[in-house]
Design a protein around this motif. Structure first.
Motif, PDB file in Angstrom:
ATOM      1  N   ALA A  90       0.834  -1.201   0.000  1.00  0.00           N
ATOM      2  CA  ALA A  90       0.000   0.000   0.000  1.00  0.00           C
ATOM      3  C   ALA A  90       0.872   1.256   0.000  1.00  0.00           C
ATOM      4  O   ALA A  90       1.856   1.353   0.724  1.00  0.00           O
ATOM      5  N   SER A  91       0.496   2.195  -0.870  1.00  0.00           N
ATOM      6  CA  SER A  91       1.241   3.456  -0.971  1.00  0.00           C
ATOM      7  C   SER A  91       0.323   4.503  -1.582  1.00  0.00           C
ATOM      8  O   SER A  91      -0.865   4.251  -1.796  1.00  0.00           O
ATOM      9  N   GLU A  92       0.889   5.650  -1.894  1.00  0.00           N
ATOM     10  CA  GLU A  92       0.093   6.693  -2.548  1.00  0.00           C
ATOM     11  C   GLU A  92      -0.370   6.219  -3.926  1.00  0.00           C
ATOM     12  O   GLU A  92      -1.393   6.666  -4.420  1.00  0.00           O
ATOM     13  N   ARG A  93       0.374   5.309  -4.553  1.00  0.00           N
ATOM     14  CA  ARG A  93       0.030   4.787  -5.883  1.00  0.00           C
ATOM     15  C   ARG A  93      -0.685   3.447  -5.849  1.00  0.00           C
ATOM     16  O   ARG A  93      -1.361   3.080  -6.794  1.00  0.00           O
ATOM     17  N   VAL A  94      -0.476   2.676  -4.775  1.00  0.00           N
ATOM     18  CA  VAL A  94      -0.973   1.304  -4.723  1.00  0.00           C
ATOM     19  C   VAL A  94      -2.060   1.166  -3.660  1.00  0.00           C
ATOM     20  O   VAL A  94      -1.836   1.471  -2.484  1.00  0.00           O
ATOM     21  N   THR A  95      -3.227   0.700  -4.096  1.00  0.00           N
ATOM     22  CA  THR A  95      -4.348   0.438  -3.201  1.00  0.00           C
ATOM     23  C   THR A  95      -4.677  -1.045  -3.286  1.00  0.00           C
ATOM     24  O   THR A  95      -4.677  -1.627  -4.367  1.00  0.00           O
ATOM     25  N   ILE A  96      -4.952  -1.633  -2.138  1.00  0.00           N
ATOM     26  CA  ILE A  96      -5.357  -3.029  -2.080  1.00  0.00           C
ATOM     27  C   ILE A  96      -6.883  -3.058  -2.024  1.00  0.00           C
ATOM     28  O   ILE A  96      -7.498  -2.352  -1.226  1.00  0.00           O
ATOM     29  N   LEU A  97      -7.480  -3.865  -2.864  1.00  0.00           N
ATOM     30  CA  LEU A  97      -8.917  -4.081  -2.850  1.00  0.00           C
ATOM     31  C   LEU A  97      -9.133  -5.457  -2.244  1.00  0.00           C
ATOM     32  O   LEU A  97      -8.840  -6.474  -2.861  1.00  0.00           O
ATOM     33  N   GLN A  98      -9.599  -5.465  -0.991  1.00  0.00           N
ATOM     34  CA  GLN A  98      -9.717  -6.702  -0.222  1.00  0.00           C
ATOM     35  C   GLN A  98     -11.169  -7.140  -0.115  1.00  0.00           C
ATOM     36  O   GLN A  98     -12.007  -6.399   0.381  1.00  0.00           O
ATOM     37  N   PRO A  99     -11.460  -8.364  -0.590  1.00  0.00           N
ATOM     38  CA  PRO A  99     -12.820  -8.889  -0.390  1.00  0.00           C
ATOM     39  C   PRO A  99     -13.050  -9.162   1.094  1.00  0.00           C
ATOM     40  O   PRO A  99     -12.203  -9.726   1.772  1.00  0.00           O
ATOM     41  N   VAL A 100     -14.196  -8.728   1.587  1.00  0.00           N
ATOM     42  CA  VAL A 100     -14.535  -8.942   2.992  1.00  0.00           C
ATOM     43  C   VAL A 100     -15.589 -10.041   3.116  1.00  0.00           C
ATOM     44  O   VAL A 100     -15.457 -10.944   3.923  1.00  0.00           O
ATOM     45  N   LYS A 101     -16.611  -9.954   2.298  1.00  0.00           N
ATOM     46  CA  LYS A 101     -17.685 -10.951   2.298  1.00  0.00           C
ATOM     47  C   LYS A 101     -17.852 -11.438   0.869  1.00  0.00           C
ATOM     48  O   LYS A 101     -18.625 -10.857   0.104  1.00  0.00           O
ATOM     49  N   GLY A 102     -17.107 -12.480   0.518  1.00  0.00           N
ATOM     50  CA  GLY A 102     -17.163 -12.945  -0.863  1.00  0.00           C
ATOM     51  C   GLY A 102     -16.716 -11.832  -1.784  1.00  0.00           C
ATOM     52  O   GLY A 102     -15.728 -11.165  -1.522  1.00  0.00           O
ATOM     53  N   VAL A 103     -17.465 -11.611  -2.844  1.00  0.00           N
ATOM     54  CA  VAL A 103     -17.154 -10.494  -3.734  1.00  0.00           C
ATOM     55  C   VAL A 103     -18.194  -9.389  -3.638  1.00  0.00           C
ATOM     56  O   VAL A 103     -18.156  -8.429  -4.384  1.00  0.00           O
ATOM     57  N   ARG A 104     -19.094  -9.534  -2.693  1.00  0.00           N
ATOM     58  CA  ARG A 104     -20.150  -8.525  -2.541  1.00  0.00           C
ATOM     59  C   ARG A 104     -19.683  -7.304  -1.772  1.00  0.00           C
ATOM     60  O   ARG A 104     -20.197  -6.215  -1.960  1.00  0.00           O
TER      61      ARG A 104
END
Length: 167
Positions: A90-104
């Motif tokens: 994670a940085s100013e350029r990199v964001t993590i998209l983390q699934p929390v409940k499946g893909v919903r």
């Protein structure tokens, strides 16, 4: 600015990684049905048929490829993964998209969210994991050190190596 691109990284289960050399019990106890492994073998070619770049090689994990690509890519990067090890990217350029409940339900993780969640900066995540351990990967951590103590050690010393030099 670079155009958008998609890279899909794949783990290999047939060959151990350099992590196993450092910690032989790394990810031990994970057993997959043969049918699952067969499907995982077919998926990279299937995904590539849609025009996505795929990265898979014995001795490496998906996050190795994603980290290398994120480091080299000049523009903004969005990494979709459930692997919390990626929080170190994670940085100013990199964001993590983390699934929390499946893909919903998905959560965006940047540097502020890493600090809020773990109490450390993204660059400190590997040392944080080494100190507190990670049961899912069979990383034991330091005896008696949980997340709060790990974060406090890193807040005081910056790195695990610096803390080790002072002990």
């Amino acid at each position: 600015e670079q155009p958008a691109a998609v890279l899909v990284g794949w783990d290999t289960y047939e060959e151990e990684t350099y992590r196993h050399e450092a910690l032989p019990e790394y990810q031990s106890g994970r057993d997959f049905e043969d049918s699952i492994l067969d499907q995982l073998e077919l998926l990279p070619d299937f995904i590539a048929s849609f025009g996505f770049a795929c990265a898979k090689r014995g001795g490496f994990e998906a996050d190795d490829f994603l980290a290398a690509a994120a480091r080299r890519w000049k523009g903004d990067v969005l990494i979709a993964t459930s692997d919390r090890d990626a929080f170190q990217l994670a940085s100013e350029r990199v964001t993590i998209l983390q699934p929390v409940k499946g893909v919903r339900e998905l959560v965006r993780i940047g540097p502020a969210e890493v600090l809020e969640r773990y109490g450390v900066l993204p660059a400190q995540v590997p040392d944080f994991i080494a100190l507190r351990g990670d049961a899912s990967d069979r990383i034991p951590g330091a005896h008696g050190v949980g997340p709060k103590t790990a974060a406090a050690i890193l807040a005081e010393h910056g790195t695990l190596a610096a803390a080790d030099r002072k002990s």
